[in-house]
Scaffold this motif. Sequence first.
Motif, PDB file in Angstrom:
ATOM      1  N   MET A 175       0.802  -0.761  -0.203  1.00  0.00           N
ATOM      2  CA  MET A 175       0.053   0.382   0.548  1.00  0.00           C
ATOM      3  C   MET A 175       0.952   1.458   0.263  1.00  0.00           C
ATOM      4  SD  MET A 175      -3.012   0.862   2.575  1.00  0.00           S
ATOM      5  CE  MET A 175      -2.702   0.572   3.502  1.00  0.00           C
ATOM      6  N   ARG A 176       0.331   2.179  -0.973  1.00  0.00           N
ATOM      7  CA  ARG A 176       1.301   3.536  -0.442  1.00  0.00           C
ATOM      8  C   ARG A 176       0.897   3.945   0.237  1.00  0.00           C
ATOM      9  NH1 ARG A 176       2.757   5.972  -6.174  1.00  0.00           N
ATOM     10  NH2 ARG A 176       3.951   7.124  -5.110  1.00  0.00           N
ATOM     11  N   THR A 177       1.973   4.469   0.872  1.00  0.00           N
ATOM     12  CA  THR A 177       1.924   5.568   1.476  1.00  0.00           C
ATOM     13  C   THR A 177       2.812   7.115   1.708  1.00  0.00           C
ATOM     14  OG1 THR A 177       4.254   5.065   2.456  1.00  0.00           O
ATOM     15  CG2 THR A 177       1.932   4.146   4.725  1.00  0.00           C
TER      16      THR A 177
ATOM     17  N   ARG B 197       4.760  10.562   1.606  1.00  0.00           N
ATOM     18  CA  ARG B 197       4.911  10.607   2.271  1.00  0.00           C
ATOM     19  C   ARG B 197       5.135  12.303   2.178  1.00  0.00           C
ATOM     20  NH1 ARG B 197       8.662   9.283  -1.747  1.00  0.00           N
ATOM     21  NH2 ARG B 197       7.132   7.250  -2.272  1.00  0.00           N
ATOM     22  N   LYS B 198       5.522  12.598   3.880  1.00  0.00           N
ATOM     23  CA  LYS B 198       5.785  13.865   4.266  1.00  0.00           C
ATOM     24  C   LYS B 198       6.645  14.363   4.187  1.00  0.00           C
ATOM     25  CE  LYS B 198       1.075  14.357   7.393  1.00  0.00           C
ATOM     26  NZ  LYS B 198       1.203  12.332   7.215  1.00  0.00           N
ATOM     27  N   GLY B 199       7.431  14.075   3.252  1.00  0.00           N
ATOM     28  CA  GLY B 199       8.309  14.916   2.679  1.00  0.00           C
ATOM     29  C   GLY B 199       9.620  15.181   3.780  1.00  0.00           C
ATOM     30  N   GLY B 200      10.340  15.575   2.934  1.00  0.00           N
ATOM     31  CA  GLY B 200      11.551  14.744   4.354  1.00  0.00           C
ATOM     32  C   GLY B 200      12.286  17.151   3.990  1.00  0.00           C
ATOM     33  N   PRO B 201      11.717  18.206   5.224  1.00  0.00           N
ATOM     34  CA  PRO B 201      11.723  19.193   4.859  1.00  0.00           C
ATOM     35  C   PRO B 201      13.086  19.209   6.385  1.00  0.00           C
ATOM     36  CG  PRO B 201       9.266  18.292   6.473  1.00  0.00           C
ATOM     37  CD  PRO B 201      10.356  17.415   5.265  1.00  0.00           C
ATOM     38  N   ARG B 202      12.694  17.948   7.545  1.00  0.00           N
ATOM     39  CA  ARG B 202      13.370  18.385   8.321  1.00  0.00           C
ATOM     40  C   ARG B 202      15.427  18.692   8.083  1.00  0.00           C
ATOM     41  NH1 ARG B 202      12.930  15.708  12.943  1.00  0.00           N
ATOM     42  NH2 ARG B 202      13.810  16.748  14.838  1.00  0.00           N
ATOM     43  N   ILE B 203      15.241  17.796   7.091  1.00  0.00           N
ATOM     44  CA  ILE B 203      16.871  17.683   6.123  1.00  0.00           C
ATOM     45  C   ILE B 203      17.378  18.505   5.783  1.00  0.00           C
ATOM     46  CG2 ILE B 203      16.807  16.152   3.738  1.00  0.00           C
ATOM     47  CD1 ILE B 203      19.667  16.611   6.424  1.00  0.00           C
TER      48      ILE B 203
END
Lengths: 296, 310, 450
Positions: free
Chosen positions: C1-3, C5-11
């Motif tokens: 199932m495709r989740t 993604r809440k991107g990678g703003p942290r990095i």
Amino acid sequence: MPPGRTPLIRRPPLARRPARAATGARALHALAHAVLALGAVFMILPMLWMLSTSFKPPPEIPLWPPHLLPQAPTLANYTGIFEAAPFGRFFLNSAGLSLAATVSVVVTSLLAGAVFGKYRFPGRSALFMLIISTAIVPFESYMIPLYIQLIPIGWINTYQGIALPFLIMSFGIFLVRQHVASAIPSELLEAARVDGATEWWILARVIAPLSGTALAAVGIFGFIQMWGAFLWPLLVANTQLLFNMEVGLTAFQFRFSSDYGKLMAGSVISVIPMLIIFLILRRRIIESVALTGLKG
Amino acid sequence: MPAQSMAAPRGRVSVWPARRRRHTLLFCYLALAPVLALFAYIRAFPIAWSVILSFHRWDLIGASKPFVGFANYVRLAGDGNFWLAVKNTTIYSLATVIASTLLALPLAVFLSGKTRLAALYQTIYFLPVITPMVPMAIAWKWIYDYNYGILNYALSLARLPSVAWLTDEKVALWALIIMSVWKVLGYNLILFLVGIRNIPDVYLEAASLDGATPWQRFRRVTFPLLRPIVLYVLVTATINSYNVFTQVYVMTLGSQAAPGHAVRVLVFDIYQNAFQYFHMGYASAEAVILTLIVLGFTLVQFGLVRGEEA
Amino acid sequence: MRTVRKGGPRIERRTFLKLAAGAGVAAAGGVGLAPARPAAGATTLAVWTGFPELVPFYKAVADAYGKTHAGVTVTVFSSSLREIEQKLSTAVPTGTGPDIYDIGTNISIKFIEGGLLDPNPPDVERTLTSGAWHASVVDFFGIGGKHYGLPLMEGSHASMFYNKAMFREAGIAKPPSTFPELTAAARKLVRFDASGKMTRSGISMRLSGQGSGIGEKFRFVLEPAGGSLVVRTPSGKWHNGYDNDAGRAALQFYVDAVQKDKIDDPKVPHDADAFAAGNTAMLFREAWVIGEIQQKNPKLEYGVAPIPRWKAGGPYKMLVQPWGIYVNGKSGNKRAAWEFLTFLTNRENAVRLTTMTGWVSERQDVDWKPLLKDIPQFAVFVSPPKDVVFYVEPIFSVFDEVESKLADRLVPAYVDPSLNNAPDKVAQRIREMAAETDEILKGAGLYGMT
């Protein structure tokens, strides 16, 4: 060992001990108390003495027997220091440079530490060994080549030139790598990968948060290292406007002057900011530093 | 997407399809790139240049840098100042490392039992660690002052004669050692403290139920479990103490300062050769030798650790 | 199932932070916080000095100069001498140095040899040879037929400070004029406390620390005794000048002073501070001590006399160490710099130099009478006695190393008990020191006996 904070406050001691051992334990207790207290006095006395001397007027300094408390405390040493040199400016420079260095050291240590700790790729061991082994070489021995390298890019007499050698820390990379390798289960990463996460996401959302204490320790050491720098900034700065506090102190130790009142005032000013930061973040700092030993 | 539609085998990256592997590899190199670039520029290149310089002669000011092969190293072998520096640095390192470790261990044991004042003691012992070296070296210079320093005052209270801490060549190095131990003790203490805390209580409880005295508990339970930390402390402390410089620099300034030969340590000798006498190639050779010595120590200590773990 | 993604703003945030910090630092370095750029058409001259006490003097001269030369701004950077020497040696060859600097000949000779200093332009030459300075001083700045730099001040003329009140109290009428008289006087002037600790030294000599200063102070005794650190041969080579009776006598003097006559002790406070505070009765030092005394203890009753002769009838010796000021060969403002320097070293500023800092100008056409009325102690410095024999600072690159390494050996020798009452051991020690001096000279290709 679960990642996270390790409590340093002990639980209450056991009940039930044989009576003989109890009196022995009490004597040991008393001895421990005495030794610790004596040691603590030894630790803190130099700083108290530094503080006390900084408030003494010149006639009181060469007093015998010396008094811990100044009899006629004065602020003259401090005003004299600020008149002799723009120590306020030096402080701002120290703060700015140290903050920039801290951010850089934390970021670079995280990036490299994570990659070295959890990933395999050709050249990994060689690169890691290279980075660690250069930490052994004394900085004083390659200062001049580095200075010469700065000339074509015009970074002599600039803040970035002063900060440059302090932007990465081999020890920091080592620390984060150890922490990542041993304290972060690979299953977490695998699970994320299964869910379709990119490695960048894993780095930001899995590794980074779990490395909080290690990164904190790295940041602290990076801050201290930049704050205490004095040879390199002296070499690179051609104007006093760029001096940090340590350079300011050494440059104003006038050759022939042993005016200890002013020298101590200058020392106090250099030490106080670190002390304040430490006292505020005390718990955090001690605990994250403590972890450096566990993973070492 | 292939990564998700596939069944999820838990296991090594190598089982993953090539695209995943490429992504991972690319990530590794990209993440490392800025760090490696910085590292190359501020460490690798200057150090390499410095090593190359060790085979040349250069006075910093002139343009000529003739190649002299191993001449600098040969001269080092016959240089009294260099050997004096080796001797002084070794004494300094051994004394500082041993003293700061031997003192920190019992203090950590004592501190592990206290509840109420633990936080206060931790703070006080750690304070010297975070203070910058230059101002504290200046403060210690004043403490060591022969005529007005509080150390001699304390001695006079005990009816002992004053000691010329900095100007007496027999004492100067020890004055430096005392100051350095003061500075690093707290760090070792915290490390040992955490190590002791992490010894599961069950071991110690079992030992005391068996009737062991505190000393026996320490020797049989605590110390063996602390070995890795002790060795870690020894390695890092040795490396740091071999590279001592700032305190020596500060303490040799001025007219009431320590005599140069009494506190001549390796990095100070390198500094003097490079920045006062302008023998750049010679100083570089000395730095290479210093690095090799420390590397040797480190490898020996690592070997010991490996031996322990085996 | 495709989740999702809440991107990678942290990095990105972290990287952004780092970039921002770096950019901020760079911006600060380039714009707001960096030293201001001069207005168009104006010139800024950067001056570096290793004497922080000269900074007010430079600034005062710059102010006066600015009145007649509106477009010229002068910035002054100072640190301690050792550090400025290092900075100059790194910065000048790489083109990142100042426009003007004052420095000793041990460094300037290297710059000259390295082509980093230009010979003086014709108008500066005229100023130099105009008679304002004595011929020997002018010669000092000459190499290979050309002259480099202008004399800023006399770096030495070290003389003997003595505490008049202490002399009076001890019943000594005049300051000593020979070294045996010096020892005798010092023995009367030294003070000990109840426990035998020296509280006041008879004479404050340089016994501790490190650096060429110790070697230099040793020469204050060595030269009157008839020796010198290095001797120049007719062919322009050098060798040691103290493996002889004079050298042995000089070391013997120090050993006796510390161990036999007990007129000085490494543990007592030393130097100008000590003299101003009354911890010593005599001191061999330069004129700047007068400024220190004025600041720290203006009521001190003291006089200045020439450093004694070795014995009656012998010559008074005095160290001449002209301290030059130079225009950086790589400066972009040479013309403006030379004009400023010509102004800086004129007669009016010579007086200003001495009154502000205590350092004495080398000019011989200055009217010192007003100064001497105020502070008579300057007399020996500004007009040494007629029969004084000057000895000069040798000018070659490794002289500093010679003095420093000698210092490293002298300091332990002074307090070495095996040298007390042991002339042959003293002779051996001198031989070892002289051998090292010759080694250093050989290493630099400067050694020669003819």
